[in-house]
Scaffold this active site. Structure first.
Site, PDB file in Angstrom:
ATOM      1  N   THR A  44       5.265 -11.645  -1.545  1.00 17.40           N
ATOM      2  CA  THR A  44       4.721 -11.957  -2.867  1.00 17.40           C
ATOM      3  C   THR A  44       5.876 -12.469  -3.730  1.00 17.40           C
ATOM      4  O   THR A  44       6.894 -11.786  -3.878  1.00 17.40           O
ATOM      5  CB  THR A  44       4.111 -10.694  -3.500  1.00 17.40           C
ATOM      6  OG1 THR A  44       3.125 -10.187  -2.596  1.00 17.40           O
ATOM      7  CG2 THR A  44       3.480 -10.994  -4.844  1.00 17.40           C
ATOM      8  N   CYS A  77       3.639  -2.508  -5.100  1.00 15.69           N
ATOM      9  CA  CYS A  77       3.337  -3.864  -5.587  1.00 15.69           C
ATOM     10  C   CYS A  77       2.692  -3.985  -6.955  1.00 15.69           C
ATOM     11  O   CYS A  77       3.035  -4.905  -7.699  1.00 15.69           O
ATOM     12  CB  CYS A  77       2.505  -4.587  -4.541  1.00 15.69           C
ATOM     13  SG  CYS A  77       3.480  -4.862  -3.054  1.00 15.69           S
TER      14      CYS A  77
HETATM   15  P1  NAD Z   1       9.278  -3.679   3.294  1.00 14.38           P
HETATM   16  O1  NAD Z   1      10.390  -3.237   2.410  1.00 14.38           O
HETATM   17  O2  NAD Z   1       8.422  -2.668   3.958  1.00 14.38           O
HETATM   18  O3  NAD Z   1       9.847  -4.630   4.448  1.00 14.38           O
HETATM   19  C1  NAD Z   1      10.697  -5.710   4.215  1.00 14.38           C
HETATM   20  C2  NAD Z   1      11.607  -5.859   5.419  1.00 14.38           C
HETATM   21  O4  NAD Z   1      12.359  -7.067   5.259  1.00 14.38           O
HETATM   22  C3  NAD Z   1      12.643  -4.734   5.555  1.00 14.38           C
HETATM   23  O5  NAD Z   1      12.520  -4.125   6.825  1.00 14.38           O
HETATM   24  C4  NAD Z   1      14.006  -5.449   5.384  1.00 14.38           C
HETATM   25  O6  NAD Z   1      15.020  -4.896   6.204  1.00 14.38           O
HETATM   26  C5  NAD Z   1      13.654  -6.861   5.822  1.00 14.38           C
HETATM   27  N1  NAD Z   1      14.570  -7.885   5.327  1.00 14.38           N
HETATM   28  C6  NAD Z   1      15.129  -8.006   4.095  1.00 14.38           C
HETATM   29  N2  NAD Z   1      15.904  -9.097   4.035  1.00 14.38           N
HETATM   30  C7  NAD Z   1      15.836  -9.688   5.262  1.00 14.38           C
HETATM   31  C8  NAD Z   1      16.412 -10.859   5.819  1.00 14.38           C
HETATM   32  N3  NAD Z   1      17.234 -11.633   5.084  1.00 14.38           N
HETATM   33  N4  NAD Z   1      16.139 -11.158   7.096  1.00 14.38           N
HETATM   34  C9  NAD Z   1      15.321 -10.384   7.854  1.00 14.38           C
HETATM   35  N5  NAD Z   1      14.740  -9.244   7.370  1.00 14.38           N
HETATM   36  C10 NAD Z   1      14.997  -8.912   6.088  1.00 14.38           C
HETATM   37  O7  NAD Z   1       8.396  -4.655   2.395  1.00 14.38           O
HETATM   38  P2  NAD Z   1       6.813  -4.893   2.517  1.00 14.38           P
HETATM   39  O8  NAD Z   1       6.087  -3.769   1.879  1.00 14.38           O
HETATM   40  O9  NAD Z   1       6.498  -5.297   3.899  1.00 14.38           O
HETATM   41  O10 NAD Z   1       6.632  -6.133   1.543  1.00 14.38           O
HETATM   42  C11 NAD Z   1       7.070  -7.422   1.910  1.00 14.38           C
HETATM   43  C12 NAD Z   1       6.498  -8.418   0.936  1.00 14.38           C
HETATM   44  O11 NAD Z   1       5.077  -8.432   1.045  1.00 14.38           O
HETATM   45  C13 NAD Z   1       6.801  -8.118  -0.527  1.00 14.38           C
HETATM   46  O12 NAD Z   1       6.990  -9.325  -1.218  1.00 14.38           O
HETATM   47  C14 NAD Z   1       5.532  -7.437  -1.011  1.00 14.38           C
HETATM   48  O13 NAD Z   1       5.324  -7.639  -2.388  1.00 14.38           O
HETATM   49  C15 NAD Z   1       4.469  -8.135  -0.218  1.00 14.38           C
HETATM   50  N6  NAD Z   1       3.258  -7.350   0.045  1.00 14.38           N
HETATM   51  C16 NAD Z   1       3.337  -6.044   0.380  1.00 14.38           C
HETATM   52  C17 NAD Z   1       2.176  -5.329   0.678  1.00 14.38           C
HETATM   53  C18 NAD Z   1       2.217  -3.869   1.038  1.00 14.38           C
HETATM   54  O14 NAD Z   1       1.151  -3.284   1.164  1.00 14.38           O
HETATM   55  N7  NAD Z   1       3.344  -3.257   1.231  1.00 14.38           N
HETATM   56  C19 NAD Z   1       0.940  -5.983   0.660  1.00 14.38           C
HETATM   57  C20 NAD Z   1       0.900  -7.335   0.332  1.00 14.38           C
HETATM   58  C21 NAD Z   1       2.069  -8.016   0.035  1.00 14.38           C
HETATM   59  C1  UGA Z   2      -2.686  -3.259  -3.333  1.00 16.70           C
HETATM   60  C2  UGA Z   2      -3.875  -4.239  -3.226  1.00 16.70           C
HETATM   61  O1  UGA Z   2      -5.081  -3.489  -3.128  1.00 16.70           O
HETATM   62  C3  UGA Z   2      -3.728  -5.147  -2.005  1.00 16.70           C
HETATM   63  O2  UGA Z   2      -4.771  -6.119  -1.999  1.00 16.70           O
HETATM   64  C4  UGA Z   2      -2.371  -5.849  -2.074  1.00 16.70           C
HETATM   65  O3  UGA Z   2      -2.180  -6.655  -0.924  1.00 16.70           O
HETATM   66  C5  UGA Z   2      -1.281  -4.832  -2.148  1.00 16.70           C
HETATM   67  O4  UGA Z   2      -1.483  -3.991  -3.326  1.00 16.70           O
HETATM   68  C6  UGA Z   2       0.086  -5.419  -2.311  1.00 16.70           C
HETATM   69  O5  UGA Z   2       0.235  -6.533  -2.756  1.00 16.70           O
HETATM   70  O6  UGA Z   2       1.007  -4.658  -1.982  1.00 16.70           O
HETATM   71  P1  UGA Z   2      -2.039  -0.970  -2.144  1.00 16.70           P
HETATM   72  O7  UGA Z   2      -1.042  -0.878  -3.247  1.00 16.70           O
HETATM   73  O8  UGA Z   2      -1.575  -0.776  -0.766  1.00 16.70           O
HETATM   74  O9  UGA Z   2      -2.750  -2.409  -2.176  1.00 16.70           O
HETATM   75  O10 UGA Z   2      -3.202   0.090  -2.383  1.00 16.70           O
HETATM   76  P2  UGA Z   2      -4.472   0.135  -3.362  1.00 16.70           P
HETATM   77  O11 UGA Z   2      -5.611   0.648  -2.597  1.00 16.70           O
HETATM   78  O12 UGA Z   2      -4.657  -1.118  -4.099  1.00 16.70           O
HETATM   79  O13 UGA Z   2      -4.050   1.269  -4.382  1.00 16.70           O
HETATM   80  C7  UGA Z   2      -3.011   1.068  -5.314  1.00 16.70           C
HETATM   81  C8  UGA Z   2      -2.926   2.272  -6.232  1.00 16.70           C
HETATM   82  O14 UGA Z   2      -4.062   2.325  -7.099  1.00 16.70           O
HETATM   83  C9  UGA Z   2      -2.911   3.610  -5.492  1.00 16.70           C
HETATM   84  O15 UGA Z   2      -2.018   4.490  -6.107  1.00 16.70           O
HETATM   85  C10 UGA Z   2      -4.338   4.096  -5.623  1.00 16.70           C
HETATM   86  O16 UGA Z   2      -4.444   5.492  -5.536  1.00 16.70           O
HETATM   87  C11 UGA Z   2      -4.686   3.601  -7.009  1.00 16.70           C
HETATM   88  N1  UGA Z   2      -6.135   3.421  -7.214  1.00 16.70           N
HETATM   89  C12 UGA Z   2      -6.813   2.492  -6.502  1.00 16.70           C
HETATM   90  C13 UGA Z   2      -6.775   4.205  -8.153  1.00 16.70           C
HETATM   91  O17 UGA Z   2      -6.152   5.047  -8.812  1.00 16.70           O
HETATM   92  N2  UGA Z   2      -8.117   4.030  -8.339  1.00 16.70           N
HETATM   93  C14 UGA Z   2      -8.835   3.107  -7.639  1.00 16.70           C
HETATM   94  O18 UGA Z   2     -10.051   2.991  -7.870  1.00 16.70           O
HETATM   95  C15 UGA Z   2      -8.162   2.323  -6.692  1.00 16.70           C
END
Ligand code: NAD
Ligand code: UGA
Length: 472
Positions: free
Chosen positions: A134, A277
């Site tokens: 993101t 996020c």
């Molecule tokens: P994370 O911290 O779990 O994983 C990121 C990984 O990238 C780490 O293991 C790190 O060591 C690695 N990394 C960093 N720099 C690097 C490089 N130069 N080369 C290779 N590896 C490298 O992060 P995440 O939760 O997977 O999130 C990744 C992205 O996706 C973020 O931008 C986040 O906003 C987005 N996102 C996360 C979620 C979620 O549910 N966690 C959902 C949708 C989008």
């Molecule tokens: C959220 C979005 O739902 C995903 O679509 C997105 O990809 C992701 O962020 C991201 O970009 O990382 P996530 O944070 O994993 O996913 O979980 P959610 O289910 O969205 O919950 C987020 C927070 O809101 C949690 O703490 C949850 O307990 C809280 N929540 C959610 C509430 O308090 N009430 C609700 O009705 C829903």
């Protein structure tokens, strides 16, 4: 299959919550594609190659084991994997900046830029680069400029944000509400979009694959998270009013959610949203609005964050007030530390903020979470709140981690539910009551426990947005 027999080779940079599960699903659905996930963390890659994956997600272990070593690989061979790939996904972390311009608001895209530089350095041919992380709107422009200035080859940059939620990641990836792909509206850009569309078309129906220009795709991701968080803050803003008026927030959510224009999802009142996020992406949106001089828009979205802060603080303060205005030296059982159920992720969890306020009051916190280790919990306190033994002397004495609800509740003055784990809906609450101090208080930050039954047992119950016990 030998390397030459694959129809396509994908490299994913970043083996985290997104990179690992996303690539596992692509590999499972596309046996003809070779998928290799690389990371600069040796420990992370070793865990992905072990029987104990670095993240907990229902169904993930089985999924990974079904394809690992066949067409899914986890590797630290970053350069060679990029070099052989046709498509490189960038799925690295983009946290909020902690220093410099935009500190506390803007997203730090340092890792994304480093990936672009690495791709330019080691590529021996042009490729499609996919932003999975993101990122702030117009980041693809920066990636393109880095690639163009450092490599003679032709690259196409696509935006393909991820919408999975933790705890349901595998299901969300297998059955996505939509897949979004943004790219340049040029012949080269459209061709790259089509290549990526064909990957997803292996399991996602055509109408669910949305293609747009690059900037709409990048910005849609921030807007999606902002709108979801806004719903949580909106329903949470009503909870305080419910508590004053004897209205019930769950009844309100049901009543308003029945209107299809409003919809029933994301209306569960809580102690506050957490996760890696929501906070980061809204703050980023606020920053972007501000940097374009759009103060009113920035203020509007910032209010979603402020409401969330208020909710967490309100919960902690209410606990103190209810327990006769003092929790000093009182033992409080904390049920759950993860930011939501079915994940071990603790980033920005509301539990940490509530616990910090209780620690400031010198409460003794006995914490039980089925997925979170003490080490992880302490890292979260340090990273998000700068709470360490140095900044909070006695911390290791004030936070005690427990292996069960019974252990946490023994001798406690109160139980506080912070995460909606299923087991908290059906504990043997009578047994817990019997081993607690009296009066035994119950604070439900998720409205998951059986409140009427708890009251019958003898608990004094406070639940978010519910009619309050007249005892208080
Ligand atoms: P994370 O911290 O779990 O994983 C990121 C990984 O990238 C780490 O293991 C790190 O060591 C690695 N990394 C960093 N720099 C690097 C490089 N130069 N080369 C290779 N590896 C490298 O992060 P995440 O939760 O997977 O999130 C990744 C992205 O996706 C973020 O931008 C986040 O906003 C987005 N996102 C996360 C979620 C979620 O549910 N966690 C959902 C949708 C989008
Ligand atoms: C959220 C979005 O739902 C995903 O679509 C997105 O990809 C992701 O962020 C991201 O970009 O990382 P996530 O944070 O994993 O996913 O979980 P959610 O289910 O969205 O919950 C987020 C927070 O809101 C949690 O703490 C949850 O307990 C809280 N929540 C959610 C509430 O308090 N009430 C609700 O009705 C829903």
């Amino acid at each position: 299959m030998s390397s030459e027999q694959y129809s396509l080779k994908i490299c994913c940079m970043g083996a985290g919550y997104v990179g690992g599960p996303t690539m596992a699903v692509i590999a499972a659905k596309c046996p003809h594609i070779k998928v290799t996930v690389v990371d600069i963390s040796v420990k992370q890659i070793a865990a992905w190659n072990s029987s104990s994956l670095p993240i907990y997600e229902p169904g993930l272990q089985e999924l990974v084991e079904s394809v690992r070593g066949k067409n899914l690989f986890f590797s630290t061979e970053v350069d060679a994997t990029i070099a052989e790939a046709d498509i490189v996904f960038v799925s690295v972390n983009t946290p909020t900046k902690t220093a410099g311009i935009g500190k506390g608001f803007a997203s730090n895209i340092k890792n994304v830029e480093l990936c672009a530089r690495k791709i330019a350095e080691v590529s021996t041919a042009g490729k499609i680069i996919v932003e999975k992380s993101t990122v702030p709107v117009r980041t693809a422009d920066s990636i393109k400029r880095v690639l163009k200035s450092a490599s003679p080859y032709e690259f196409q940059v696509l935006s393909n944000p991820e919408f999975l939620a933790e705890g349901t990641a595998v299901n969300d990836l297998l059955f996505p509400s939509r897949v979004l792909i943004g790219g340049e509206q040029t012949p080269g850009g459209l061709k790259a979009i089509d290549t990526l569309v064909q990957v997803y078309a292996n399991w996602v129906a055509a109408p669910q694959i949305i293609t747009t220009n690059l900037w709409s795709s990048e910005l849609s991701k921030l807007v999606a998270n902002a709108m979801l968080a806004q719903r949580v803050s909106s329903i949470n803003s009503i909870t305080a009013l419910c508590e004053r008026t004897d209205a019930d927030v769950d009844e309100i959510a049901r009543a308003i959610g029945a209107d299809p224009r409003i919809g029933s999802k994301f209306l569960k009142a809580s102690v506050g949203y957490g996760g890696s996020c929501f906070q980061k992406d809204i703050l980023n949106l606020v920053y972007i609005c501000e940097s374009f001089g759009l103060k009113e828009c920035a203020d509007y979205w910032n209010q979603v964050v402020l409401m969330n802060e208020y909710q967490k603080k309100r919960f902690a303060m209410n606990m103190v007030k209810t327990m006769f205005n003092t929790v000093t030296s009182k033992k409080i059982a904390i049920f759950g530390f993860a930011f939501k159920k079915d994940t071990g992720d603790t980033r920005e969890t509301a539990a940490a903020f509530v616990m910090k306020d209780l620690l400031d009051e010198q409460a003794i916190l006995h914490v039980y979470d089925p997925q979170v280790t003490r080490e992880q919990m302490m890292l979260e306190f340090q990273y998000t709140l700068n709470v360490t033994e140095e900044t909070t002397p006695g911390l290791n004495r004030l936070i005690i981690t427990c292996d069960s609800v019974l252990e946490a509740a023994r001798g406690a003055h109160a139980i506080a539910v912070m995460t909606e784990w299923d087991e908290f809906t059906s504990c043997d609450y009578k047994a817990l009551y019997d081993i607690m101090e009296k009066p035994a208080f119950f604070f439900d930050g998720r409205n998951v426990a059986p409140h009427a039954q708890l009251r019958e047992i003898g608990f004094e119950v406070y639940a978010i947005g519910k009619p309050q016990d007249k005892l208080f």
